[in-house]
Design an enzyme around this catalytic site. Structure first.
Site, PDB file in Angstrom:
ATOM      1  N   LYS A 217      -2.399 -11.791   0.414  1.00  0.00           N
ATOM      2  CA  LYS A 217      -1.163 -11.230  -0.113  1.00  0.00           C
ATOM      3  C   LYS A 217      -1.354 -10.814  -1.565  1.00  0.00           C
ATOM      4  O   LYS A 217      -2.200 -11.379  -2.256  1.00  0.00           O
ATOM      5  CB  LYS A 217      -0.055 -12.296  -0.079  1.00  0.00           C
ATOM      6  CG  LYS A 217       0.533 -12.568   1.293  1.00  0.00           C
ATOM      7  CD  LYS A 217       1.658 -13.584   1.203  1.00  0.00           C
ATOM      8  CE  LYS A 217       2.221 -13.912   2.572  1.00  0.00           C
ATOM      9  NZ  LYS A 217       2.854 -12.774   3.255  1.00  0.00           N
TER      10      LYS A 217
ATOM     11  N   ASP B  86      -2.505 -12.332   7.931  1.00  0.00           N
ATOM     12  CA  ASP B  86      -1.230 -12.703   7.305  1.00  0.00           C
ATOM     13  C   ASP B  86      -0.093 -12.779   8.333  1.00  0.00           C
ATOM     14  O   ASP B  86       0.982 -13.278   8.031  1.00  0.00           O
ATOM     15  CB  ASP B  86      -0.896 -11.697   6.198  1.00  0.00           C
ATOM     16  CG  ASP B  86       0.201 -12.202   5.263  1.00  0.00           C
ATOM     17  OD1 ASP B  86       0.522 -13.408   5.332  1.00  0.00           O
ATOM     18  OD2 ASP B  86       0.711 -11.391   4.471  1.00  0.00           O
TER      19      ASP B  86
ATOM     20  N   ARG C 119       3.152 -16.315  13.895  1.00  0.00           N
ATOM     21  CA  ARG C 119       3.239 -16.094  15.340  1.00  0.00           C
ATOM     22  C   ARG C 119       2.044 -16.709  16.057  1.00  0.00           C
ATOM     23  O   ARG C 119       2.157 -17.128  17.207  1.00  0.00           O
ATOM     24  CB  ARG C 119       3.386 -14.584  15.633  1.00  0.00           C
ATOM     25  CG  ARG C 119       2.203 -13.753  15.247  1.00  0.00           C
ATOM     26  CD  ARG C 119       2.531 -12.269  15.176  1.00  0.00           C
ATOM     27  NE  ARG C 119       3.280 -11.916  13.977  1.00  0.00           N
ATOM     28  CZ  ARG C 119       3.699 -10.697  13.672  1.00  0.00           C
ATOM     29  NH1 ARG C 119       3.460  -9.687  14.497  1.00  0.00           N
ATOM     30  NH2 ARG C 119       4.358 -10.465  12.558  1.00  0.00           N
TER      31      ARG C 119
END
Ligand code: BES
Ligand code: ZN
Ligand code: MG
Length: 482
Positions: free
Chosen positions: A263, A333, A337
């Site tokens: 990020k 990233d 999930r």
């Protein structure tokens, strides 16, 4: 910090009762009938105080009495939301006055009405929340320590409200702790502590077991972190043995750097909040451990850091989830999930729940769609979606449904594997939901994307000014109770 857990009920009269602050209420244009002496009548008239919503006057009555009268607004506009906001205003005012004990006048605040009484008390406890664990300088701890109710009220209702509001505050605490303190091991230890309660049993699976257990998707995320990942399972049996459990599942990323798909630096500190889904689950767990509702619940948390490093998974890696499906990791990233894929299918296969609800700070895209004002809701079962919407309305925790039409599943079809962890054509929140749907089988299931609501909202006024909100703890407790 948990606060105001104990409250007292007193049968003393307003006149004889000694406290730091008496709190009374007044509906708009009704007449204030508790007479504390002429001063108070004069003050009401000088201030032309009419009971407007949240307006307040502070007056000094006879016999060293300090009295706060707070406007309840028009009677026909009275709602739980308003009473919660009034509660928070009362707490904040008491703290401004550096007051330790307050006493609520049941008659004028209408605390004989259970729903409003519960909401008012919830508002007081929520509004009195502070997170000062790491402040050694310049902090001003709240003065308010004790609430007494004068007159009629249902003690059970108020006690339950205190427990639920404190459980929200507990979830806020978990969110607010930094990632160097709040690790997967910390969450596991807190779960063990709570599970000492009656009817609860806690099992922790360490990352060293993941590959053997078949949790290949979760392992792919966890392998990059030195801090050991944990899958936390807590069984609560408050219902009859034959009842299938309700499953509550949380994303517990104690820090999300993005992994190899790193990020950007700006505001990366906020990724300590990426475990707020697990905080919601643990907030409910805390309330359940105390209130012991007559249902069976399965709590499950997938907790790890998402770190870059020489042992981290790479974009393009293919992993196999617990239900056998293969996943191409196109972006490391999109890790939430991947963790939930395994926890959802593990819970579904091993506990055959009546239904499952997961909570996750899953996508930045939900902030684009709904901002900080509502949680994104998706699911495969109209009835369950309807129930969640009902509880959302009852608790004023806003949710908004996004469609999970089968077409969206095409957008996550894999090139080399069954599916990929990245959508192809926008709708980032929905494609994440479509991904999770691959791991719930035929079990009724809903997904709450709380990335916009777990921290950031400052409204309604009982929300904290900074930090985690403990979102959906009240909503889910309402659902369990109904
Ligand atoms: N934890 C983030 C989601 C998030 C982002 C929550 C910003 C709150 C604020 C999640 O793991 C993530 O990084 N999602 C990616 C997915 C993308 C790579 C498909 C995102 O939303 O950008
Ligand atoms: Zn994340
Ligand atoms: Mg991420």
């Amino acid at each position: 910090m948990q606060n105001l857990i104990n409250f007292t009920k007193s049968t003393e009269t307003l006149k004889s009762h000694k406290t730091d602050l008496i709190v009374c209420g007044l509906y708009k244009n009704e007449k204030f009938t508790n007479s504390f002496g002429k001063n108070l009548d004069d003050a009401i008239s000088i201030e032309s105080f009419k009971g407007d919503y949240k307006k307040k006057i502070l007056v000094y009555g006879d016999n060293l009495k300090r009295i706060l009268i707070i406007g309840l607004g028009k009677k026909k506009n009275a709602t739980n939301l308003r009473f919660r906001e009034i509660g928070a205003a009362v707490a904040s005012y008491a703290n401004q006055l550096s007051v330790k004990n307050i006493s609520l006048d049941s008659k004028s605040l209408k605390l004989d009405k259970n729903e409003f009484a519960g909401s008012l008390y919830e508002g007081i406890v929520l509004g009195n929340y502070q997170f000062l664990d790491y402040k050694t300088m310049d902090s001003k701890p709240n003065s308010l320590k004790k609430v007494t109710v004068l007159g009629t009220c249902d003690k059970k209702t108020l006690e339950a409200s205190a427990v639920i509001a404190n459980s929200v505050n507990f979830a806020k605490d978990l969110g607010n702790h930094p990632a160097n303190i709040l690790t997967p091991t910390y969450l596991a230890n807190e779960s063990k502590r709570i599970s000492k309660a009656k009817n609860m049993k806690c099992t922790i699976f360490d990352v060293s077991k993941f590959e053997k257990m078949g949790l290949g998707s979760f392992y792919g995320v966890a392998r990059g972190a030195k801090e050991p990942a944990k899958m936390i399972i807590v069984e609560y049996n408050g219902g009859s043995k034959s009842d299938k459990p309700i499953a509550l599942i949380g994303k517990g990323l104690t820090f999300d750097t993005g992994g190899i798909s790193l990020k950007p630096g700006a505001r990366m500190d906020e990724m300590k909040f990426d475990m707020c889904g697990s905080a919601t689950v643990m907030g409910v767990m805390n309330a359940v451990s105390i209130l012991q509702p007559k249902v069976n619940i399965l709590f499950a948390i997938g907790s790890t850091e998402n770190m870059p490093g020489s042992d981290a998974q790479r974009p393009g890696d293919i992993v196999t989830a617990y239900n056998g499906k293969t996943i191409e990791v196109l972006n490391t990233d999109a890790e939430g999930r991947l963790v939930l894929a395994d926890v959802l299918s593990y819970v579904n296969k091993n506990y055959k729940p009546k239904f499952m609800i997961d909570f996750a700070t899953l996508t930045g895209a939900v902030l684009v769609a709904l901002g900080h004002r509502a949680t994104g809701l998706m699911g495969n079962d109209e009835k369950l979606i309807g129930k969640i919407k009902k509880s959302s309305e009852a608790t004023d925790e806003k949710v908004w449904e996004l469609p999970l039409w089968p077409e969206y599943s095409k957008d996550i079809k894999g090139k080399y594997a069954d599916i990929q962890n990245l959508g192809k054509a926008g709708a980032g929140t929905i494609t994440a939901g479509a991904f999770l749907k691959e791991f719930v089988g035929d079990t009724p299931w809903c997904h709450l994307d709380i990335a916009g609501t777990a921290w950031g909202p400052t409204e309604p006024s009982y929300q904290p000014k900074v930090g985690a909100t403990g979102v959906a703890v009240r909503l889910i407790y309402h659902l369990l109770n109904n």
